[in-house]
Design a protein around this motif. Sequence first.
Motif, PDB file in Angstrom:
ATOM      1  N   ASN A 187      38.434  47.507  64.466  1.00 33.78           N
ATOM      2  CA  ASN A 187      38.884  46.117  64.355  1.00 33.78           C
ATOM      3  C   ASN A 187      38.474  45.451  63.041  1.00 33.78           C
ATOM      4  O   ASN A 187      38.675  44.254  62.866  1.00 33.78           O
ATOM      5  CB  ASN A 187      38.355  45.298  65.538  1.00 33.78           C
ATOM      6  CG  ASN A 187      38.943  45.763  66.856  1.00 33.78           C
ATOM      7  OD1 ASN A 187      40.140  46.028  66.958  1.00 33.78           O
ATOM      8  ND2 ASN A 187      38.095  45.871  67.876  1.00 33.78           N
ATOM      9  N   LYS A 188      37.872  46.259  62.154  1.00 35.72           N
ATOM     10  CA  LYS A 188      37.473  45.753  60.834  1.00 35.72           C
ATOM     11  C   LYS A 188      36.567  44.522  60.968  1.00 35.72           C
ATOM     12  O   LYS A 188      36.775  43.498  60.307  1.00 35.72           O
ATOM     13  CB  LYS A 188      38.701  45.399  59.999  1.00 35.72           C
ATOM     14  CG  LYS A 188      39.569  46.586  59.615  1.00 35.72           C
ATOM     15  CD  LYS A 188      38.977  47.332  58.436  1.00 35.72           C
ATOM     16  CE  LYS A 188      39.943  48.340  57.877  1.00 35.72           C
ATOM     17  NZ  LYS A 188      39.448  48.988  56.648  1.00 35.72           N
ATOM     18  N   LEU A 189      35.573  44.625  61.832  1.00 33.71           N
ATOM     19  CA  LEU A 189      34.616  43.530  61.983  1.00 33.71           C
ATOM     20  C   LEU A 189      33.679  43.499  60.773  1.00 33.71           C
ATOM     21  O   LEU A 189      33.434  44.520  60.128  1.00 33.71           O
ATOM     22  CB  LEU A 189      33.824  43.684  63.274  1.00 33.71           C
ATOM     23  CG  LEU A 189      34.655  43.663  64.571  1.00 33.71           C
ATOM     24  CD1 LEU A 189      33.737  43.748  65.792  1.00 33.71           C
ATOM     25  CD2 LEU A 189      35.531  42.419  64.642  1.00 33.71           C
ATOM     26  N   ILE A 190      33.122  42.330  60.517  1.00 30.53           N
ATOM     27  CA  ILE A 190      32.319  42.100  59.314  1.00 30.53           C
ATOM     28  C   ILE A 190      30.865  42.503  59.547  1.00 30.53           C
ATOM     29  O   ILE A 190      30.247  42.110  60.542  1.00 30.53           O
ATOM     30  CB  ILE A 190      32.385  40.619  58.881  1.00 30.53           C
ATOM     31  CG1 ILE A 190      33.853  40.175  58.747  1.00 30.53           C
ATOM     32  CG2 ILE A 190      31.624  40.394  57.591  1.00 30.53           C
ATOM     33  CD1 ILE A 190      34.679  41.012  57.789  1.00 30.53           C
ATOM     34  N   GLY A 191      30.296  43.267  58.619  1.00 32.39           N
ATOM     35  CA  GLY A 191      28.909  43.681  58.717  1.00 32.39           C
ATOM     36  C   GLY A 191      27.954  42.597  58.236  1.00 32.39           C
ATOM     37  O   GLY A 191      28.343  41.696  57.492  1.00 32.39           O
ATOM     38  N   PHE A 192      26.708  42.688  58.662  1.00 30.29           N
ATOM     39  CA  PHE A 192      25.697  41.713  58.247  1.00 30.29           C
ATOM     40  C   PHE A 192      25.602  41.594  56.722  1.00 30.29           C
ATOM     41  O   PHE A 192      25.652  40.490  56.172  1.00 30.29           O
ATOM     42  CB  PHE A 192      24.332  42.071  58.838  1.00 30.29           C
ATOM     43  CG  PHE A 192      24.236  41.903  60.338  1.00 30.29           C
ATOM     44  CD1 PHE A 192      25.273  41.344  61.080  1.00 30.29           C
ATOM     45  CD2 PHE A 192      23.090  42.304  61.010  1.00 30.29           C
ATOM     46  CE1 PHE A 192      25.176  41.191  62.453  1.00 30.29           C
ATOM     47  CE2 PHE A 192      22.977  42.151  62.384  1.00 30.29           C
ATOM     48  CZ  PHE A 192      24.022  41.605  63.105  1.00 30.29           C
ATOM     49  N   PRO A 193      25.442  42.718  55.996  1.00 27.37           N
ATOM     50  CA  PRO A 193      25.351  42.591  54.535  1.00 27.37           C
ATOM     51  C   PRO A 193      26.648  42.107  53.900  1.00 27.37           C
ATOM     52  O   PRO A 193      26.624  41.422  52.865  1.00 27.37           O
ATOM     53  CB  PRO A 193      25.001  44.009  54.075  1.00 27.37           C
ATOM     54  CG  PRO A 193      25.399  44.904  55.192  1.00 27.37           C
ATOM     55  CD  PRO A 193      25.219  44.110  56.438  1.00 27.37           C
ATOM     56  N   ASP A 194      27.792  42.422  54.525  1.00 26.99           N
ATOM     57  CA  ASP A 194      29.073  41.938  54.006  1.00 26.99           C
ATOM     58  C   ASP A 194      29.084  40.416  53.954  1.00 26.99           C
ATOM     59  O   ASP A 194      29.556  39.812  52.983  1.00 26.99           O
ATOM     60  CB  ASP A 194      30.239  42.400  54.898  1.00 26.99           C
ATOM     61  CG  ASP A 194      30.322  43.905  55.034  1.00 26.99           C
ATOM     62  OD1 ASP A 194      29.859  44.607  54.121  1.00 26.99           O
ATOM     63  OD2 ASP A 194      30.843  44.367  56.065  1.00 26.99           O
ATOM     64  N   PHE A 195      28.580  39.801  55.018  1.00 28.34           N
ATOM     65  CA  PHE A 195      28.596  38.335  55.106  1.00 28.34           C
ATOM     66  C   PHE A 195      27.738  37.707  54.018  1.00 28.34           C
ATOM     67  O   PHE A 195      28.134  36.707  53.406  1.00 28.34           O
ATOM     68  CB  PHE A 195      28.114  37.893  56.490  1.00 28.34           C
ATOM     69  CG  PHE A 195      28.070  36.398  56.666  1.00 28.34           C
ATOM     70  CD1 PHE A 195      29.219  35.639  56.553  1.00 28.34           C
ATOM     71  CD2 PHE A 195      26.871  35.756  56.931  1.00 28.34           C
ATOM     72  CE1 PHE A 195      29.183  34.256  56.707  1.00 28.34           C
ATOM     73  CE2 PHE A 195      26.817  34.376  57.091  1.00 28.34           C
ATOM     74  CZ  PHE A 195      27.977  33.618  56.979  1.00 28.34           C
TER      75      PHE A 195
END
Length: 282
Positions: A187-195
């Motif tokens: 689902n292409k969820l956002i990772g912690f470091p991405d945010f």
Amino acid sequence: MLLLCACFGEITHDPTKSSVVRFTEKEILEQLDLSFKDIPDKYYPAGKHGDIKYNFFLDLEHGYFNTAGNRIHLFADDKRWAVVFEKSGYQNRATAASIELDYIGNCINYSVEKFEETTYISNTADITLIDSDEFARIEDKEGKESFEIIARDIKEIKVRDKIVPFNNNYLDYEKLGIKVKEYDNPNKLIGFPDFIRYLHETDPELISATDNDIRQHIPKDIPKLMTIDKFHYSSHYDDKVLPSGQELYKLIAKILVTRDTANWKPTQKPNNSWKNWESGNL
């Protein structure tokens, strides 16, 4: 702009005014070299036998820290000088987003942590941006691989003392060069470091150190000369060339001694963006 002047305004050295400079470019470069090698310098507290001393240096490739932003702050008057390295990002072993500040100079108030058997003395300070409790709240609980992934239904996230909206559209991240995890993340969820990197690219002030943050381990009255936010960085893991042999630190030493920001004339292309260095991979 390669530099930002502090709120005190740009400070330049007036050669018509006599002053006694109590430090030299050579001394500054020697201290930077010691910090690069994690060797405490002469300004560290003597401490007691068994005390552990750390002398940290800017590291944009740390395996336990997904780097987002980074800056260098310079302070000096005719007797005192300080270099403060700033780095923001996600600590993948602590489940926390933070700002790391490393201090080098002749007027540092070193951090001292006393425990029952050992005392730790260091030149670093850590400022929490998003704590582990907040990450636990926003972490995906349903996916096959949910570790360090933000749930799709999250609307807001607390960063320091501010509630900010959360954008879960991975396309907006990838437009900024932030590659969202693909493996076990259909689902292409956002990772912690991405945010954290997204915040750095879209609202860098939100995850940057304030003046009060930066000054917590240096004298409150020492003038700020400048902040360098774009510079040529050389790997901390390449010990062939010490800071004393690098253009960046030679320029920094000259600026601190002369207190003239006009001496910031780098010839090397800035490369300190997180996009140019692998980090947080352990």
